[in-house]
Design a protein around this motif. Structure first.
Motif, short mmCIF file in Angstrom:
data_model
loop_
_atom_site.label_atom_id
_atom_site.label_comp_id
_atom_site.label_asym_id
_atom_site.label_seq_id
_atom_site.Cartn_x
_atom_site.Cartn_y
_atom_site.Cartn_z
N ALA A 204 -22.30 28.50 1.16
CA ALA A 204 -21.24 28.03 2.06
C ALA A 204 -20.80 29.13 3.01
O ALA A 204 -20.52 28.89 4.19
CB ALA A 204 -20.05 27.51 1.26
N GLU A 205 -20.74 30.36 2.51
CA GLU A 205 -20.34 31.48 3.36
C GLU A 205 -21.43 31.80 4.38
O GLU A 205 -21.13 32.07 5.55
CB GLU A 205 -20.04 32.71 2.51
N LEU A 206 -22.67 31.79 3.94
CA LEU A 206 -23.78 32.05 4.88
C LEU A 206 -23.79 31.00 5.98
O LEU A 206 -23.94 31.33 7.17
CB LEU A 206 -25.10 32.03 4.12
N LEU A 207 -23.62 29.74 5.62
CA LEU A 207 -23.63 28.67 6.61
C LEU A 207 -22.47 28.84 7.59
O LEU A 207 -22.64 28.69 8.81
CB LEU A 207 -23.54 27.31 5.91
N ALA A 208 -21.30 29.19 7.07
CA ALA A 208 -20.14 29.39 7.93
C ALA A 208 -20.35 30.55 8.89
O ALA A 208 -19.99 30.47 10.07
CB ALA A 208 -18.89 29.61 7.09
N ARG A 209 -20.94 31.62 8.41
CA ARG A 209 -21.19 32.79 9.27
C ARG A 209 -22.21 32.46 10.36
O ARG A 209 -22.04 32.86 11.51
CB ARG A 209 -21.69 33.97 8.43
N TRP A 210 -23.27 31.74 9.97
CA TRP A 210 -24.28 31.35 10.96
C TRP A 210 -23.65 30.48 12.04
O TRP A 210 -23.89 30.69 13.24
CB TRP A 210 -25.43 30.63 10.26
N ARG A 211 -22.85 29.52 11.63
CA ARG A 211 -22.21 28.64 12.61
C ARG A 211 -21.28 29.42 13.54
O ARG A 211 -21.27 29.19 14.75
CB ARG A 211 -21.43 27.55 11.88
N ALA A 212 -20.50 30.32 12.97
CA ALA A 212 -19.55 31.08 13.80
C ALA A 212 -20.29 31.95 14.81
O ALA A 212 -19.87 32.07 15.97
CB ALA A 212 -18.65 31.93 12.90
N THR A 213 -21.38 32.57 14.37
CA THR A 213 -22.14 33.42 15.28
C THR A 213 -22.83 32.59 16.35
O THR A 213 -22.90 33.00 17.52
CB THR A 213 -23.18 34.24 14.49
N ARG A 214 -23.34 31.42 15.99
CA ARG A 214 -23.93 30.53 16.99
C ARG A 214 -22.91 30.16 18.06
O ARG A 214 -23.23 30.15 19.25
CB ARG A 214 -24.44 29.25 16.31
N THR A 215 -21.70 29.84 17.64
CA THR A 215 -20.67 29.47 18.60
C THR A 215 -20.34 30.64 19.52
O THR A 215 -20.23 30.47 20.75
CB THR A 215 -19.40 29.00 17.87
N ALA A 216 -20.19 31.82 18.94
CA ALA A 216 -19.88 33.01 19.75
C ALA A 216 -21.02 33.33 20.71
O ALA A 216 -20.78 33.71 21.87
CB ALA A 216 -19.60 34.19 18.84
N LEU A 217 -22.26 33.17 20.27
CA LEU A 217 -23.40 33.43 21.13
C LEU A 217 -23.45 32.42 22.27
O LEU A 217 -23.69 32.79 23.43
CB LEU A 217 -24.70 33.38 20.33
N ASP A 218 -23.19 31.17 21.97
CA ASP A 218 -23.17 30.13 23.01
C ASP A 218 -22.13 30.46 24.08
O ASP A 218 -22.38 30.34 25.28
CB ASP A 218 -22.88 28.78 22.37
N GLU A 219 -20.96 30.90 23.64
CA GLU A 219 -19.90 31.25 24.59
C GLU A 219 -20.28 32.47 25.41
O GLU A 219 -20.02 32.52 26.62
CB GLU A 219 -18.61 31.49 23.83
N ALA A 220 -20.92 33.45 24.79
CA ALA A 220 -21.33 34.65 25.51
C ALA A 220 -22.43 34.36 26.52
O ALA A 220 -22.43 34.91 27.63
CB ALA A 220 -21.79 35.73 24.52
#
Length: 270
Positions: free
Chosen positions: A99-115
């Motif tokens: 669950a933590e790995l999935l949450a981290r991947w999702r958060a990084t994907r969102t930040a990368l999309d914004e960047a």
């Protein structure tokens, strides 16, 4: 003045990356903990390793776009352990609760999309290979997401319908032709090849290179993408080479940076 057409083209690439990531997310979001430990075709890598690797490389891309100094330190770490840094990054993430790995991947994907969305379209950002513009970086992230997603799908016994997003993977595979030779210490062919790939939806061909080239590769776009990401052996794919150099290329093609991998054995995929 920014080119509106270039900005629109980049935005389309970013949208394709989001969708590719979302589809992979769909495969893993309901997995129980034992499912995350399921082995994939990559030796020693579970589904958790695959997602951890994507998280690691997404984070590297994010740092390239937003913090060149920190990205530079990641490169130094990679150079200090060139044969193990990829596996070490995947191993570290795979050790997290799913669950933590999935949450981290999702958060990084969102930040990368914004960047990516706010990155200067003409700036070249540092990477482990040549610097890349934001649109090219997104294409590369899509290629890797699709390839590692294929490993996850194979582990789960899921057949993913091919989409038009494979055009990004195919284009990288064609453009990386000379790199595939170089990484093996071989001289690249002097002339261009003609590559004609049947689109996944049956609407026509994706074509690359001069129409009158003597060396040619033809076949389904999906098969070409599986080949250049080394997710299937050539013997299991419906790709046809015309000419000795085109034939040789299909034995060594790769769309990814880094050393040539062993690929998959005949009969082990699809």
């Amino acid at each position: 003045m920014p080119d509106p057409s270039a900005a629109a083209s980049a935005a389309a690439v970013f949208a394709d990356l989001r969708e590719e990531s979302r589809e992979l997310d769909e495969l893993v979001r309901e997995l129980a903990a034992p499912g995350w430990a399921k082995a994939t075709p990559a030796p020693g890598w579970s589904i958790a390793h695959q997602i951890a690797h994507l998280h690691w490389t997404d984070r590297a891309a994010l740092l390239s776009l937003t913090d060149a100094a920190r990205f530079g330190r990641m490169v130094e770490e990679a150079l200090a352990a060139p044969d193990s840094f990829v596996d070490e990054g995947a191993e570290e993430g795979a050790g997290l609760p799913p669950a933590e790995l999935l949450a981290r991947w999702r958060a990084t994907r969102t930040a990368l999309d914004e960047a990516l969305a706010v990155a200067s379209p003409d700036t070249r950002f540092p990477w482990y290979g040549p610097p890349m513009k934001a649109a090219s970086m997104a294409s590369a992230r899509l290629m890797e997401t699709w390839a590692h997603g294929q490993d996850v799908a194979d582990a789960l016994g899921v057949r993913r319908p091919p989409t038009a997003r494979l055009r990004h993977v195919a284009r990288i595979g064609v453009r990386a032709r000379d790199y595939a030779y170089a990484v093996r210490g071989l001289p690249a062919p002097s002339g261009e090849f003609r590559v004609e790939l049947a689109a996944p939806d049956g609407t026509g061909l994706w074509t690359y290179g001069p129409v009158d080239a003597a060396e040619r590769v033809t076949g389904p776009a999906l098969d070409f993408c599986l080949l250049v990401t080394q997710r299937a052996h050539r013997a299991d794919l419906a790709l046809l080479a015309t000419g000795p150099e085109a034939d040789r290329w299909l034995d060594i093609a790769q769309a990814f940076a880094g050393p040539a991998g062993p690929g998959r054995a005949p009969g082990s995929s699809r």
